[in-house]
Design an enzyme around this catalytic site. Structure first.
Site, PDB file in Angstrom:
ATOM      1  N   THR A 181       0.822  -1.209   0.000  1.00  0.00           N
ATOM      2  CA  THR A 181       0.000   0.000   0.000  1.00  0.00           C
ATOM      3  C   THR A 181       0.858   1.262   0.000  1.00  0.00           C
ATOM      4  O   THR A 181       2.066   1.227   0.282  1.00  0.00           O
ATOM      5  CB  THR A 181      -0.897   0.035   1.235  1.00  0.00           C
ATOM      6  OG1 THR A 181      -0.063   0.113   2.415  1.00  0.00           O
ATOM      7  CG2 THR A 181      -1.784  -1.193   1.315  1.00  0.00           C
ATOM      8  N   SER A 228       1.644  -3.342   4.227  1.00  0.00           N
ATOM      9  CA  SER A 228       1.743  -1.892   4.409  1.00  0.00           C
ATOM     10  C   SER A 228       3.136  -1.417   4.029  1.00  0.00           C
ATOM     11  O   SER A 228       4.124  -2.134   4.201  1.00  0.00           O
ATOM     12  CB  SER A 228       1.473  -1.511   5.869  1.00  0.00           C
ATOM     13  OG  SER A 228       2.630  -1.713   6.670  1.00  0.00           O
ATOM     14  N   ASP A 229       3.218  -0.207   3.500  1.00  0.00           N
ATOM     15  CA  ASP A 229       4.523   0.435   3.421  1.00  0.00           C
ATOM     16  C   ASP A 229       4.958   0.716   4.861  1.00  0.00           C
ATOM     17  O   ASP A 229       4.178   0.550   5.815  1.00  0.00           O
ATOM     18  CB  ASP A 229       4.417   1.717   2.596  1.00  0.00           C
ATOM     19  CG  ASP A 229       5.754   2.113   1.956  1.00  0.00           C
ATOM     20  OD1 ASP A 229       6.796   1.569   2.360  1.00  0.00           O
ATOM     21  OD2 ASP A 229       5.739   2.970   1.057  1.00  0.00           O
ATOM     22  N   ALA A 230       6.199   1.131   5.053  1.00  0.00           N
ATOM     23  CA  ALA A 230       6.738   1.282   6.403  1.00  0.00           C
ATOM     24  C   ALA A 230       5.888   2.246   7.231  1.00  0.00           C
ATOM     25  O   ALA A 230       5.640   3.379   6.822  1.00  0.00           O
ATOM     26  CB  ALA A 230       8.170   1.768   6.342  1.00  0.00           C
ATOM     27  N   LEU A 231       5.456   1.777   8.390  1.00  0.00           N
ATOM     28  CA  LEU A 231       4.534   2.569   9.211  1.00  0.00           C
ATOM     29  C   LEU A 231       5.214   3.685   9.979  1.00  0.00           C
ATOM     30  O   LEU A 231       4.544   4.532  10.566  1.00  0.00           O
ATOM     31  CB  LEU A 231       3.788   1.641  10.177  1.00  0.00           C
ATOM     32  CG  LEU A 231       2.830   0.649   9.515  1.00  0.00           C
ATOM     33  CD1 LEU A 231       2.213  -0.271  10.556  1.00  0.00           C
ATOM     34  CD2 LEU A 231       1.738   1.380   8.734  1.00  0.00           C
TER      35      LEU A 231
END
Length: 295
Positions: free
Chosen positions: A186, A222-225
């Site tokens: 994402t 997820s991309d890095a949160l």
């Protein structure tokens, strides 16, 4: 050993081929189902060759040459090297449309500005990677190309309606789904036409495009949160809960994070299940998808 789904390797984890294989063997000994991921896009984005530069052409060059067989061959060659050092998931290819010349983070990572061309090469790259036994994770859904803000530093927005998304941003992801991509990553991008409140990573309406409209049944990552677009306001633990609730299956916490952040994130997830904010079924779904990917 306690059940963490896996790790993402960065340049600082890579000293030599032998050292890296020793590391990945140790990870897999602790958890045989571990996903060991890396960002090995070729061109400007490389982890294995961070000290010398990638020997593989990046997406912009492959798109300019426009030879699908070459793109698939490059992906297969990358996958063989990744397999040799114990990596089984590549956060590639980048399927973003390079539609905004002011974009500070995509640029040459994209195959180009034409949706049809990007779709064809995305599918070829996915097929090449996975034919050699490394899962592809196509990014950054539903598209990070028409932005002028880097989501590492802020919250970008794409002011496009659903029809425009369907003809511009989504075709490469649809092609990736048809090619059997194992995973999709994402973006931390706001799309007001679909969800004015939450970036894609934390938006049920946006992620439903991937599940329901495109028919994707693999892993949503997820991309890095720790990026500002995800957690600059809410913090990483709350961002993790929101991402799971929206439909993400795997959560990336970013590099150089200590065990305390992982523990705080797990605690926030468990508290959300307890108070009903997060359905327990989302965690079961997440576990089943991750195990299937590792197998």
């Amino acid at each position: 050993r306690d059940g963490l789904a896996g790790v993402c390797l960065f340049g600082e984890n890579v000293v030599s081929r032998e050292q890296l294989r020793t590391l990945t063997d140790a990870i897999r000994a602790a958890n045989p189902l571990a996903l060991i991921a890396i960002d090995e896009e070729g061109g400007d984005v490389t982890r294995l060759h961070h000290a010398t530069g990638s020997p593989y052409p990046g997406n912009a060059l492959l798109g300019r040459i426009d030879d699908h067989e070459l793109t698939a061959l490059v992906a297969t060659t990358v996958a063989r090297e990744l397999r040799s050092v114990g990596v089984n998931l590549n956060f590639a290819p980048d399927a973003d449309i390079n539609s905004n010349p002011d974009n500070p983070v995509i640029g040459v990572r994209s195959f180009g500005a034409a949706p049809g061309l990007v779709a064809r090469h995305t599918a070829a790259y996915v097929a090449g990677l996975q034919s050699a036994g490394v899962g592809a994770c196509v990014k950054h859904f539903p598209g990070h190309g028409d932005t002028s803000v880097d989501s590492h530093l802020g919250l970008p927005r794409v002011d496009a309606d659903r029809a425009t998304l369907g003809t511009r941003e989504l075709p490469p992801f649809a092609a990736a789904v048809r090619a059997g991509a194992l995973a999709v990553m994402t973006s931390h991008v706001l799309l007001p036409a679909l969800d004015p409140a939450s970036p894609a990573t934390m938006s049920g309406p946006v992620l439903s495009l991937l599940r329901d409209d495109l028919g994707f049944d693999g892993l949503i990552v997820s991309d890095a949160l720790d990026m500002h677009g995800a957690s600059g306001v809410r913090g990483v633990p709350a961002a993790a809960v929101a991402a799971l609730a929206a439909g993400c299956d795997l959560l990336c916490l970013g590099p150089d994070k200590d065990a305390a952040l992982v523990d705080a994130t797990v605690s926030a997830i468990m508290a959300a299940v307890t108070d009903g904010t997060l359905a327990e079924a989302r965690l079961v779904h997440h576990r089943e998808h991750a195990q299937h990917a590792a197998i």
